[in-house]
Design an enzyme around this catalytic site. Structure first.
Site, short mmCIF file in Angstrom:
data_model
loop_
_atom_site.label_atom_id
_atom_site.label_comp_id
_atom_site.label_asym_id
_atom_site.label_seq_id
_atom_site.Cartn_x
_atom_site.Cartn_y
_atom_site.Cartn_z
N MET A 142 -4.09 1.64 -3.18
CA MET A 142 -4.40 2.05 -1.58
C MET A 142 -4.52 3.48 -1.14
O MET A 142 -5.27 3.57 -0.33
CB MET A 142 -3.01 1.16 -0.74
CG MET A 142 -3.05 -0.26 -0.87
SD MET A 142 -4.30 -1.01 0.10
CE MET A 142 -3.80 -0.67 2.05
N ASP A 187 -0.45 12.78 -7.92
CA ASP A 187 -0.25 11.64 -8.50
C ASP A 187 0.13 11.73 -9.68
O ASP A 187 -0.21 12.68 -10.67
CB ASP A 187 -1.41 10.51 -8.39
CG ASP A 187 -1.08 9.03 -8.77
OD1 ASP A 187 -1.39 8.23 -7.72
OD2 ASP A 187 -0.47 8.63 -9.80
N LEU A 233 3.47 5.11 -2.29
CA LEU A 233 4.11 4.89 -3.76
C LEU A 233 4.51 3.31 -3.85
O LEU A 233 4.57 2.72 -2.94
CB LEU A 233 5.28 5.70 -3.87
CG LEU A 233 4.74 6.98 -3.87
CD1 LEU A 233 6.26 7.91 -3.43
CD2 LEU A 233 3.93 7.47 -5.14
N THR A 259 5.49 -0.03 1.01
CA THR A 259 6.42 -0.96 1.33
C THR A 259 7.62 -1.13 0.65
O THR A 259 7.68 -1.34 -0.68
CB THR A 259 5.78 -2.50 1.09
OG1 THR A 259 4.25 -2.42 1.73
CG2 THR A 259 6.43 -3.63 1.70
N ARG A 285 -3.31 -5.29 5.92
CA ARG A 285 -4.65 -5.70 5.46
C ARG A 285 -4.79 -5.28 3.91
O ARG A 285 -3.78 -4.85 3.39
CB ARG A 285 -5.69 -4.97 6.12
CG ARG A 285 -5.58 -5.46 7.81
CD ARG A 285 -6.68 -4.81 8.53
NE ARG A 285 -6.51 -5.46 10.04
CZ ARG A 285 -7.07 -4.72 10.99
NH1 ARG A 285 -7.69 -3.53 10.84
NH2 ARG A 285 -6.80 -5.19 12.27
N LYS A 320 6.40 -4.93 8.50
CA LYS A 320 5.68 -5.16 7.56
C LYS A 320 6.19 -6.37 6.72
O LYS A 320 5.53 -7.09 6.25
CB LYS A 320 5.64 -3.85 6.90
CG LYS A 320 4.97 -3.99 5.39
CD LYS A 320 3.62 -4.17 5.65
CE LYS A 320 2.99 -4.28 4.12
NZ LYS A 320 1.47 -4.59 3.91
N ASN A 365 6.02 -9.80 8.36
CA ASN A 365 4.34 -10.19 8.23
C ASN A 365 4.16 -10.68 6.56
O ASN A 365 3.39 -11.69 6.62
CB ASN A 365 3.30 -9.22 8.78
CG ASN A 365 2.25 -9.62 9.15
OD1 ASN A 365 2.15 -10.75 9.94
ND2 ASN A 365 0.97 -9.13 8.55
N ASN A 366 4.50 -9.80 5.72
CA ASN A 366 4.06 -10.13 4.20
C ASN A 366 4.79 -11.26 3.97
O ASN A 366 4.40 -11.98 3.14
CB ASN A 366 4.40 -8.91 3.35
CG ASN A 366 3.18 -8.09 3.19
OD1 ASN A 366 2.26 -8.11 4.09
ND2 ASN A 366 3.25 -7.42 1.97
N LYS A 402 7.63 -8.15 -5.40
CA LYS A 402 8.41 -7.19 -4.81
C LYS A 402 8.86 -7.28 -3.27
O LYS A 402 9.74 -7.45 -2.49
CB LYS A 402 8.00 -5.73 -5.02
CG LYS A 402 8.77 -4.72 -4.34
CD LYS A 402 8.08 -3.54 -3.89
CE LYS A 402 6.73 -3.73 -3.21
NZ LYS A 402 6.24 -2.99 -2.47
P1 NAD Z 1 -0.53 1.11 -7.25
O1 NAD Z 1 0.61 0.69 -7.95
O2 NAD Z 1 -1.83 0.91 -7.21
O3 NAD Z 1 -0.46 2.72 -6.64
C1 NAD Z 1 0.92 3.22 -6.61
C2 NAD Z 1 0.52 4.87 -7.13
O4 NAD Z 1 1.66 5.88 -7.12
C3 NAD Z 1 0.01 4.97 -8.58
O5 NAD Z 1 -1.35 5.85 -8.59
C4 NAD Z 1 0.98 5.68 -9.32
O6 NAD Z 1 0.49 6.55 -10.33
C5 NAD Z 1 1.63 6.63 -8.25
N1 NAD Z 1 2.88 7.11 -8.45
C6 NAD Z 1 4.16 6.30 -8.83
N2 NAD Z 1 5.04 7.27 -9.05
C7 NAD Z 1 4.62 8.32 -8.50
C8 NAD Z 1 5.45 9.71 -8.32
N3 NAD Z 1 6.83 9.68 -8.57
N4 NAD Z 1 4.73 10.54 -7.84
C9 NAD Z 1 3.38 10.54 -7.51
N5 NAD Z 1 2.80 9.54 -7.89
C10 NAD Z 1 3.37 8.32 -8.41
O7 NAD Z 1 0.00 0.59 -5.59
P2 NAD Z 1 -0.81 0.23 -4.20
O8 NAD Z 1 -1.44 -1.14 -4.38
O9 NAD Z 1 -1.60 1.39 -4.01
O10 NAD Z 1 0.48 -0.09 -3.42
C11 NAD Z 1 1.07 1.18 -2.79
C12 NAD Z 1 2.12 0.61 -1.61
O11 NAD Z 1 1.48 0.03 -0.49
C13 NAD Z 1 3.09 -0.47 -2.27
O12 NAD Z 1 4.34 -0.45 -1.81
C14 NAD Z 1 2.33 -1.73 -1.89
O13 NAD Z 1 3.31 -2.84 -1.64
C15 NAD Z 1 1.86 -1.25 -0.52
N6 NAD Z 1 0.45 -2.19 -0.03
C16 NAD Z 1 -0.42 -2.64 -0.94
C17 NAD Z 1 -1.32 -3.26 -0.66
C18 NAD Z 1 -2.52 -3.68 -1.50
O14 NAD Z 1 -3.35 -4.29 -1.06
N7 NAD Z 1 -2.58 -3.03 -2.72
C19 NAD Z 1 -1.54 -3.43 0.90
C20 NAD Z 1 -0.63 -2.74 1.75
C21 NAD Z 1 0.37 -2.24 1.21
#
Ligand code: NAD
Length: 303
Positions: free
Chosen positions: A13, A32, A66, A97, A124, A173, A176-177, A242
């Site tokens: 995301m 990252d 994150l 989230t 979304r 959030k 909704n999830n 989660k």
């Molecule tokens: P993801 O695991 O793809 O990305 C997380 C990123 O954070 C990774 O690139 C990781 O390397 C980085 N990271 C971890 N620890 C770190 C640190 N200490 N410092 C810097 N970077 C660090 O997860 P995602 O799918 O992008 O989701 C992120 C958040 O958004 C989650 O809480 C998820 O529940 C929420 N979310 C996801 C979606 C989806 O469709 N994927 C949609 C809405 C919300």
């Protein structure tokens, strides 16, 4: 005076969200822990930082996207974290989230250091984040801070809901999830039953669309992912588990039960024990089909 804005967490995301901010003309410093996640943003003009502290030092706004509560607490409140290096008056906007209790703790710690905390979790899917069509659930009553982040939200998405005071965005959030993921499991079970009964899935989709049984999981999320043969994430089964865990914990804290959601949570818990953990959450359909001894259920493209 040009502002410094930092974006930390460039996963499925965060990377497309940051890319949209950059493409639409706002400079960002990004970080990252996985350097490969930063590289594509270099081409869009981002400054790559080597640590959280380097990204956040001197920033007026820091955005975090994150995986879960411990990551956000570490990045914002840990040693050399965001709260250690940004000046009072700075805005910290968490879009992950996480547990509402975590949000409350982080918001209080930020307030104690003179920082403004905004929770702005994202609705979304990844595909919407890529198109700049995300939806935001914003918690926080500080209008000035909201106006400061609004242009960034506008670059990443199309829809902003101000849900109430700090912490109300993350609570919205989670609710909704909870509904999305429970309905996803029901959809997986319904489609598996349909396959077992020999029904045509394209016909069922059309019937479903014309009744009050219609839902975004069958009509959009499943249709564009698992039913099209694509279970690459997207939103992983691990992250879905989660989110349902967080919803059940929130329900426990206010002494209510969520029996249907608890059943969906148990299924996700089993599914993530093996190969399904890293697949898109719509692979719940493949998991249900597996358990029922049914071949993977797919729709002809365009059906
Ligand atoms: P993801 O695991 O793809 O990305 C997380 C990123 O954070 C990774 O690139 C990781 O390397 C980085 N990271 C971890 N620890 C770190 C640190 N200490 N410092 C810097 N970077 C660090 O997860 P995602 O799918 O992008 O989701 C992120 C958040 O958004 C989650 O809480 C998820 O529940 C929420 N979310 C996801 C979606 C989806 O469709 N994927 C949609 C809405 C919300």
């Amino acid at each position: 005076m040009s502002r410094k804005i930092a974006f930390i967490g460039l996963g499925a995301m965060g990377q497309p969200m940051a890319a949209n901010i950059l493409r639409k003309g706002t400079e960002l410093v990004v970080f990252d822990t996985n350097p490969a996640r930063m590289e594509p943003l270099r081409d869009l003009g981002a400054t790559l930082a080597a640590s959280v502290a380097e990204a956040a030092e001197g920033a007026q706004i820091v955005i975090t996207m994150l995986p879960a509560t411990p990551h956000v607490e570490q990045v914002i409140l840990g040693e050399g974290g965001v709260a250690d290096v940004i000046a009072p008056g700075g805005i910290v906007m968490d879009m992950s989230t996480i547990a509402p209790t975590g949000t409350d703790r982080i918001a209080a710690a930020c307030a104690a250091r003179g920082l403004v905390f905004i929770d702005a979790p994202v609705g979304r899917l990844v595909i919407h984040a890529q198109r700049g069509e995300s939806l935001f659930m914003v918690g926080g009553e500080n209008d000035q801070a909201f106006e400061a982040v609004r242009p960034l939200l506008d670059k990443m998405g199309t829809t902003i809901h101000r849900c109430g005071p700090t912490g109300s965005g993350i609570r919205t959030k989670l609710v909704n999830n909870f509904m999305i993921l429970s309905i996803a499991q029901i959809t997986a079970e319904g489609l598996t039953l349909a396959a077992k009964l020999g029904l045509d899935i394209a016909m069922l989709k059309e019937v479903n669309a014309g009744t009050s049984g219609t839902n975004g999981q069958f009509q959009f999320n499943f249709a564009t992912k698992v039913l099209a043969g694509d279970t690459t994430p997207g939103f992983t089964i691990d992250l879905a588990h989660k989110d349902l865990t967080l919803a059940l914990e929130a329900a426990n804290a206010v002494r209510i039960g969520l029996p249907a959601g608890a059943a969906a949570h148990a299924v996700l818990g089993q599914a993530r024990a093996g190969d399904y953990a890293g697949k898109d959450f719509t692979a719940l359909l493949d998991y249900a089909a597996d358990l029922a001894g049914v071949a993977p259920i797919r729709l002809e493209q365009g059906a």
